[in-house]
Motif scaffolding. Structure first.
Motif, PDB file in Angstrom:
ATOM      1  N   TRP A  96       6.440  39.565  49.477  1.00 39.61           N
ATOM      2  CA  TRP A  96       6.751  38.182  49.110  1.00 39.61           C
ATOM      3  C   TRP A  96       8.219  38.177  48.725  1.00 39.61           C
ATOM      4  N   MET A  97       9.042  37.472  49.527  1.00 41.22           N
ATOM      5  CA  MET A  97      10.485  37.515  49.374  1.00 41.22           C
ATOM      6  C   MET A  97      11.060  36.126  49.118  1.00 41.22           C
ATOM      7  N   VAL A  98      12.050  36.089  48.265  1.00 42.30           N
ATOM      8  CA  VAL A  98      12.768  34.846  47.973  1.00 42.30           C
ATOM      9  C   VAL A  98      14.261  35.122  48.081  1.00 42.30           C
ATOM     10  N   ASP A  99      14.899  34.488  49.073  1.00 41.41           N
ATOM     11  CA  ASP A  99      16.337  34.636  49.304  1.00 41.41           C
ATOM     12  C   ASP A  99      16.752  36.098  49.447  1.00 41.41           C
ATOM     13  N   GLY A 100      15.962  36.863  50.210  1.00 40.93           N
ATOM     14  CA  GLY A 100      16.290  38.251  50.494  1.00 40.93           C
ATOM     15  C   GLY A 100      15.869  39.231  49.417  1.00 40.93           C
ATOM     16  N   ARG A 101      15.271  38.750  48.334  1.00 41.72           N
ATOM     17  CA  ARG A 101      14.836  39.632  47.249  1.00 41.72           C
ATOM     18  C   ARG A 101      13.319  39.784  47.293  1.00 41.72           C
ATOM     19  N   THR A 102      12.840  41.032  47.201  1.00 40.69           N
ATOM     20  CA  THR A 102      11.399  41.288  47.216  1.00 40.69           C
ATOM     21  C   THR A 102      10.830  41.038  45.821  1.00 40.69           C
ATOM     22  N   VAL A 103       9.897  40.097  45.739  1.00 39.18           N
ATOM     23  CA  VAL A 103       9.268  39.759  44.468  1.00 39.18           C
ATOM     24  C   VAL A 103       8.047  40.641  44.227  1.00 39.18           C
ATOM     25  N   SER A 104       7.238  40.848  45.266  1.00 35.99           N
ATOM     26  CA  SER A 104       6.045  41.694  45.145  1.00 35.99           C
ATOM     27  C   SER A 104       5.690  42.266  46.509  1.00 35.99           C
ATOM     28  N   VAL A 105       4.933  43.370  46.492  1.00 38.65           N
ATOM     29  CA  VAL A 105       4.487  44.037  47.718  1.00 38.65           C
ATOM     30  C   VAL A 105       3.001  44.330  47.582  1.00 38.65           C
ATOM     31  N   MET A 106       2.246  44.161  48.654  1.00 33.19           N
ATOM     32  CA  MET A 106       0.807  44.446  48.614  1.00 33.19           C
ATOM     33  C   MET A 106       0.326  44.975  49.960  1.00 33.19           C
ATOM     34  N   ASP A 107      -0.764  45.741  49.915  1.00 26.63           N
ATOM     35  CA  ASP A 107      -1.372  46.282  51.137  1.00 26.63           C
ATOM     36  C   ASP A 107      -2.133  45.162  51.843  1.00 26.63           C
ATOM     37  N   VAL A 108      -2.077  45.183  53.184  1.00 34.52           N
ATOM     38  CA  VAL A 108      -2.816  44.180  53.956  1.00 34.52           C
ATOM     39  C   VAL A 108      -3.534  44.836  55.131  1.00 34.52           C
ATOM     40  N   ARG A 109      -4.497  44.115  55.663  1.00 34.86           N
ATOM     41  CA  ARG A 109      -5.289  44.568  56.808  1.00 34.86           C
ATOM     42  C   ARG A 109      -5.311  43.439  57.829  1.00 34.86           C
ATOM     43  N   PHE A 110      -5.412  43.796  59.109  1.00 33.00           N
ATOM     44  CA  PHE A 110      -5.309  42.793  60.178  1.00 33.00           C
ATOM     45  C   PHE A 110      -6.593  42.690  60.996  1.00 33.00           C
ATOM     46  N   GLY A 111      -6.515  41.869  62.038  1.00 34.51           N
ATOM     47  CA  GLY A 111      -7.664  41.655  62.907  1.00 34.51           C
ATOM     48  C   GLY A 111      -7.963  42.861  63.775  1.00 34.51           C
TER      49      GLY A 111
END
Length: 284
Positions: free
Chosen positions: A184-199
């Motif tokens: 989750w980024m705002v103006d090039g800065r990473t606010v948070s990171v999380m693991d994700v899974r896809f289809g």
């Protein structure tokens, strides 16, 4: 045998010396008399003389240390509770291959890992220490294969890939298929990171640039009738949302095209921050 008077006197003198330890007089080459102490073999040392180093103390019982017992040193401990890192993650992945560990890998040598190692050791007649020593490690290596990348991160925890250039401006859900992470980024800065899974293969997650067009906190799929909490739709029926299945099974499963998040706390915070119209970038 006859003894002369002179012989008897000399014998008496020597006997007196032996009994009393008196001082005799020695005469040197110049006729000077020098006092010397005559001692017998049983009184060679004075009463206050200290024994030299290594000598036996008078009156002390001698101790025979006997032969030195040969001891095999314990095997070197490689990892134990509290250790962290990629190597610990590999240990956990190998234990999972043998069904000794079901959690993780997490990269932290925790209580579950201690229990798994102890069980593995006991099954093979090794000391049940719960520590991963050199002998246990060699046995584990011989029974398992080199873990693939996603075996090491079966339940997430992998480092995030560098953000796509399209993520560097504005408010962006920056989703990498390579590292299976969402920034989750705002103006090039990473606010948070999380693991994700896809289809899965026949229901792949679409790639490209999209925008959040609809949010639903307690959403339920009208097609699959499954819960989709914290849903943020970006492409038709595809959304970023929390998945209890992902939390429970990790990458053993897949979505129907959505971007699944396994950390409910993180996506709850993300849902509160994301606005309708924010950008979504899905890329390799």
């Amino acid at each position: 045998m006859r003894t002369t008077g002179r012989g008897r006197s000399l014998a008496a003198l020597l006997a007196l010396i032996a009994v009393s330890g008196c001082r005799a007089q020695a005469v040197d080459a110049h006729g000077t008399r020098t006092p010397v102490r005559a001692t017998t073999g049983s009184a060679a040392a004075s009463e206050d003389a200290k024994p030299s180093a290594g000598s036996a103390v008078p009156g002390a019982a001698s101790r025979d240390p006997g032969p030195t017992a040969s001891r095999t040193p314990p095997p070197k401990v490689l990892w134990s509770r509290g250790d962290r890192g990629r190597d610990v993650r590999e240990v956990q992945a190998r234990l999972r291959q043998l069904a000794w560990l079901f959690e993780g890998p997490t990269g932290t040598y925790d209580f579950a890992t201690v229990t798994a190692v102890r069980g593995f050791q006991g099954k093979r007649g090794l000391a049940r220490t719960g520590e991963l020593d050199a002998v246990t490690w060699q046995r584990l290596l011989s029974m398992t294969h080199e873990p693939a990348r996603w075996e090491l991160y079966a339940f997430g925890g992998q480092p995030a890939a560098p953000p796509d250039p399209r993520c560097m401006t504005g408010r962006v859900l920056c989703v990498s298929k390579t590292s299976r992470t969402l920034r989750w980024m705002v103006d090039g800065r990473t606010v948070s990171v999380m693991d994700v899974r896809f289809g899965a293969q026949y229901t792949p997650t679409r790639e490209g640039v999209f925008s959040v067009n609809f949010k639903s906190r307690y959403h339920v799929s009208t097609i699959y009738h499954t819960s989709m909490p914290y849903a943020m739709f970006f492409s038709g029926g595809q959304a970023v949302h929390y998945s209890a299945d992902f939390a429970a099974r990790g990458y053993a499963g897949a979505s129907h095209g959505c971007v699944n998040v396994r950390d409910e706390g993180k996506i709850a915070a993300l849902f509160a921050q994301v606005r309708t119209g924010d950008k979504v970038v899905v890329y390799w």
